[in-house]
Write a protein that holds these residues in place. Structure first.
Motif, PDB file in Angstrom:
ATOM      1  N   GLY A  65      94.338  49.576  84.917  1.00  0.00           N
ATOM      2  CA  GLY A  65      94.568  48.833  85.559  1.00  0.00           C
ATOM      3  C   GLY A  65      94.647  49.574  87.099  1.00  0.00           C
ATOM      4  N   ARG A  66      95.370  50.857  86.573  1.00  0.00           N
ATOM      5  CA  ARG A  66      95.732  51.405  88.213  1.00  0.00           C
ATOM      6  C   ARG A  66      94.418  52.677  88.222  1.00  0.00           C
ATOM      7  NH1 ARG A  66      99.955  54.526  88.118  1.00  0.00           N
ATOM      8  NH2 ARG A  66     100.509  55.323  85.642  1.00  0.00           N
ATOM      9  N   PHE A  67      93.722  53.133  86.475  1.00  0.00           N
ATOM     10  CA  PHE A  67      92.687  54.275  86.596  1.00  0.00           C
ATOM     11  C   PHE A  67      91.844  53.183  85.814  1.00  0.00           C
ATOM     12  CE2 PHE A  67      96.199  57.790  85.670  1.00  0.00           C
ATOM     13  CZ  PHE A  67      96.620  57.308  86.738  1.00  0.00           C
ATOM     14  N   THR A  68      91.005  54.191  86.683  1.00  0.00           N
ATOM     15  CA  THR A  68      88.867  54.277  86.310  1.00  0.00           C
ATOM     16  C   THR A  68      88.130  55.366  86.149  1.00  0.00           C
ATOM     17  OG1 THR A  68      89.669  51.627  87.446  1.00  0.00           O
ATOM     18  CG2 THR A  68      87.186  52.465  87.276  1.00  0.00           C
ATOM     19  N   ILE A  69      87.778  54.915  84.872  1.00  0.00           N
ATOM     20  CA  ILE A  69      87.080  56.700  84.438  1.00  0.00           C
ATOM     21  C   ILE A  69      85.554  56.025  84.686  1.00  0.00           C
ATOM     22  CG2 ILE A  69      86.678  55.811  82.812  1.00  0.00           C
ATOM     23  CD1 ILE A  69      86.744  58.290  81.744  1.00  0.00           C
ATOM     24  N   SER A  70      84.926  56.856  85.182  1.00  0.00           N
ATOM     25  CA  SER A  70      83.444  56.107  85.577  1.00  0.00           C
ATOM     26  C   SER A  70      82.667  57.556  85.729  1.00  0.00           C
ATOM     27  CB  SER A  70      82.715  55.975  86.695  1.00  0.00           C
ATOM     28  OG  SER A  70      83.898  56.441  88.025  1.00  0.00           O
ATOM     29  N   ARG A  71      81.385  58.477  84.910  1.00  0.00           N
ATOM     30  CA  ARG A  71      80.508  59.365  85.396  1.00  0.00           C
ATOM     31  C   ARG A  71      79.321  59.181  86.387  1.00  0.00           C
ATOM     32  NH1 ARG A  71      79.834  58.983  78.696  1.00  0.00           N
ATOM     33  NH2 ARG A  71      78.568  60.736  78.875  1.00  0.00           N
ATOM     34  N   ASP A  72      78.350  59.966  86.088  1.00  0.00           N
ATOM     35  CA  ASP A  72      77.547  59.947  86.503  1.00  0.00           C
ATOM     36  C   ASP A  72      76.753  61.142  85.766  1.00  0.00           C
ATOM     37  OD1 ASP A  72      75.174  61.229  88.520  1.00  0.00           O
ATOM     38  OD2 ASP A  72      75.965  60.817  90.085  1.00  0.00           O
ATOM     39  N   ALA A  73      75.500  59.705  85.500  1.00  0.00           N
ATOM     40  CA  ALA A  73      75.029  61.332  84.482  1.00  0.00           C
ATOM     41  C   ALA A  73      73.721  61.806  85.123  1.00  0.00           C
ATOM     42  CB  ALA A  73      74.463  60.022  83.470  1.00  0.00           C
ATOM     43  N   VAL A  74      73.273  61.518  86.121  1.00  0.00           N
ATOM     44  CA  VAL A  74      72.293  62.617  87.150  1.00  0.00           C
ATOM     45  C   VAL A  74      73.390  64.152  87.147  1.00  0.00           C
ATOM     46  CG1 VAL A  74      70.758  63.178  88.357  1.00  0.00           C
ATOM     47  CG2 VAL A  74      71.084  60.812  86.995  1.00  0.00           C
ATOM     48  N   LYS A  75      74.220  64.393  88.099  1.00  0.00           N
ATOM     49  CA  LYS A  75      74.919  64.847  88.614  1.00  0.00           C
ATOM     50  C   LYS A  75      76.040  65.733  87.329  1.00  0.00           C
ATOM     51  CE  LYS A  75      74.892  63.599  92.981  1.00  0.00           C
ATOM     52  NZ  LYS A  75      75.773  62.662  94.410  1.00  0.00           N
ATOM     53  N   LYS A  76      76.407  65.243  86.109  1.00  0.00           N
ATOM     54  CA  LYS A  76      76.663  65.176  85.076  1.00  0.00           C
ATOM     55  C   LYS A  76      78.498  65.241  85.576  1.00  0.00           C
ATOM     56  CE  LYS A  76      73.614  67.451  81.692  1.00  0.00           C
ATOM     57  NZ  LYS A  76      72.657  68.159  81.648  1.00  0.00           N
ATOM     58  N   ILE A  77      79.193  64.318  86.189  1.00  0.00           N
ATOM     59  CA  ILE A  77      80.210  64.961  86.965  1.00  0.00           C
ATOM     60  C   ILE A  77      80.421  63.712  86.426  1.00  0.00           C
ATOM     61  CG2 ILE A  77      81.390  64.358  88.679  1.00  0.00           C
ATOM     62  CD1 ILE A  77      79.079  65.560  90.319  1.00  0.00           C
ATOM     63  N   LEU A  78      82.155  63.632  85.982  1.00  0.00           N
ATOM     64  CA  LEU A  78      82.738  62.783  85.702  1.00  0.00           C
ATOM     65  C   LEU A  78      83.710  61.925  86.550  1.00  0.00           C
ATOM     66  CD1 LEU A  78      83.200  61.159  82.448  1.00  0.00           C
ATOM     67  CD2 LEU A  78      85.394  62.864  82.234  1.00  0.00           C
ATOM     68  N   TYR A  79      84.342  61.103  86.839  1.00  0.00           N
ATOM     69  CA  TYR A  79      85.250  60.758  88.393  1.00  0.00           C
ATOM     70  C   TYR A  79      86.335  59.814  87.293  1.00  0.00           C
ATOM     71  CZ  TYR A  79      81.475  61.573  90.758  1.00  0.00           C
ATOM     72  OH  TYR A  79      80.275  62.178  91.519  1.00  0.00           O
ATOM     73  N   LEU A  80      87.501  60.327  88.364  1.00  0.00           N
ATOM     74  CA  LEU A  80      88.801  58.959  87.687  1.00  0.00           C
ATOM     75  C   LEU A  80      89.205  58.566  88.791  1.00  0.00           C
ATOM     76  CD1 LEU A  80      90.590  58.081  85.435  1.00  0.00           C
ATOM     77  CD2 LEU A  80      91.299  59.631  84.984  1.00  0.00           C
ATOM     78  N   PRO A  81      89.065  57.765  89.705  1.00  0.00           N
ATOM     79  CA  PRO A  81      89.552  57.238  90.970  1.00  0.00           C
ATOM     80  C   PRO A  81      91.769  56.779  89.896  1.00  0.00           C
ATOM     81  CG  PRO A  81      88.279  55.988  91.010  1.00  0.00           C
ATOM     82  CD  PRO A  81      87.201  56.910  89.758  1.00  0.00           C
ATOM     83  N   MET A  82      92.272  57.020  90.606  1.00  0.00           N
ATOM     84  CA  MET A  82      93.718  56.342  90.201  1.00  0.00           C
ATOM     85  C   MET A  82      94.264  55.638  91.244  1.00  0.00           C
ATOM     86  SD  MET A  82      95.094  60.107  88.095  1.00  0.00           S
ATOM     87  CE  MET A  82      94.859  60.864  89.876  1.00  0.00           C
ATOM     88  N   ASN A  83      94.733  54.654  91.415  1.00  0.00           N
ATOM     89  CA  ASN A  83      95.625  54.144  91.797  1.00  0.00           C
ATOM     90  C   ASN A  83      97.402  53.999  91.713  1.00  0.00           C
ATOM     91  OD1 ASN A  83      93.633  53.350  93.898  1.00  0.00           O
ATOM     92  ND2 ASN A  83      93.050  52.684  92.381  1.00  0.00           N
ATOM     93  N   SER A  84      98.083  53.278  92.921  1.00  0.00           N
ATOM     94  CA  SER A  84      99.612  52.671  92.340  1.00  0.00           C
ATOM     95  C   SER A  84     100.253  54.616  91.043  1.00  0.00           C
ATOM     96  CB  SER A  84      99.336  51.188  91.628  1.00  0.00           C
ATOM     97  OG  SER A  84      98.737  50.809  92.883  1.00  0.00           O
ATOM     98  N   LEU A  85      99.741  55.592  92.112  1.00  0.00           N
ATOM     99  CA  LEU A  85     100.424  56.226  91.372  1.00  0.00           C
ATOM    100  C   LEU A  85     102.067  56.822  90.860  1.00  0.00           C
ATOM    101  CD1 LEU A  85      98.037  59.103  92.821  1.00  0.00           C
ATOM    102  CD2 LEU A  85      98.560  58.436  89.591  1.00  0.00           C
ATOM    103  N   LYS A  86     102.207  56.521  90.122  1.00  0.00           N
ATOM    104  CA  LYS A  86     103.516  56.550  89.759  1.00  0.00           C
ATOM    105  C   LYS A  86     104.285  58.089  89.334  1.00  0.00           C
ATOM    106  CE  LYS A  86     103.572  52.236  87.349  1.00  0.00           C
ATOM    107  NZ  LYS A  86     103.420  51.125  86.042  1.00  0.00           N
ATOM    108  N   ALA A  87     105.462  58.390  89.057  1.00  0.00           N
ATOM    109  CA  ALA A  87     106.513  59.912  89.384  1.00  0.00           C
ATOM    110  C   ALA A  87     105.726  60.124  87.486  1.00  0.00           C
ATOM    111  CB  ALA A  87     107.967  59.791  89.296  1.00  0.00           C
ATOM    112  N   GLU A  88     106.206  59.296  86.783  1.00  0.00           N
ATOM    113  CA  GLU A  88     105.621  58.971  85.473  1.00  0.00           C
ATOM    114  C   GLU A  88     104.012  59.731  84.857  1.00  0.00           C
ATOM    115  OE1 GLU A  88     107.024  56.190  86.283  1.00  0.00           O
ATOM    116  OE2 GLU A  88     106.582  55.644  85.519  1.00  0.00           O
TER     117      GLU A  88
END
Length: 120
Positions: A65-88
């Motif tokens: 519910g806070r992180f979302t993994i995605s990929r761009d297969a053409v550019k061969k890039i992996l992403y990880l937007p991270m929201n509501s970050l916590k100290a842990e």
């Protein structure tokens, strides 16, 4: 030659957001499950999020519910937007194939990682 280059980390206050990227080369990106891993000081590296070639995703419970993994297969890039970050969430973040790390010349290949530090 396999290369994994992570970026996008930084220092952020609790509740903030970051977007990690992982540029890859020499990887059969479209045919592998790819994942984000993290390692905090004194702890083992753990899988955080995975995306498979059919776009099925899986997350470890603490980041659901806070992180979302995605990929761009053409550019061969992996992403990880991270929201509501916590100290842990503070850790070094790495990308690699899943469930097994990419191997080259008999050794696991890892990038330098990108540091995420969340202040509470």
């Amino acid at each position: 030659q396999v290369q994994l280059v992570e970026s996008g980390g930084g220092l952020v206050q609790a509740g903030g957001s970051l977007r990690l990227s992982c540029a890859t080369s020499g990887v059969l990106f479209s045919t592998l499950g790819m994942g984000w891993y993290r390692q905090a000081p004194g702890k083992q590296r753990e899988s955080v999020a995975v995306i498979y070639p059919d776009e099925f995703t899986h997350y470890t419970d603490p980041v659901k519910g806070r992180f979302t993994i995605s990929r761009d297969a053409v550019k061969k890039i992996l992403y990880l937007p991270m929201n509501s970050l916590k100290a842990e969430d503070t850790a070094g973040y790495y990308c690699n194939s899943h469930p097994n790390a990419i191997r080259e010349r008999g050794r696991d290949v890892w990038g330098q990682g990108t540091q995420v530090t969340v202040s509470s």
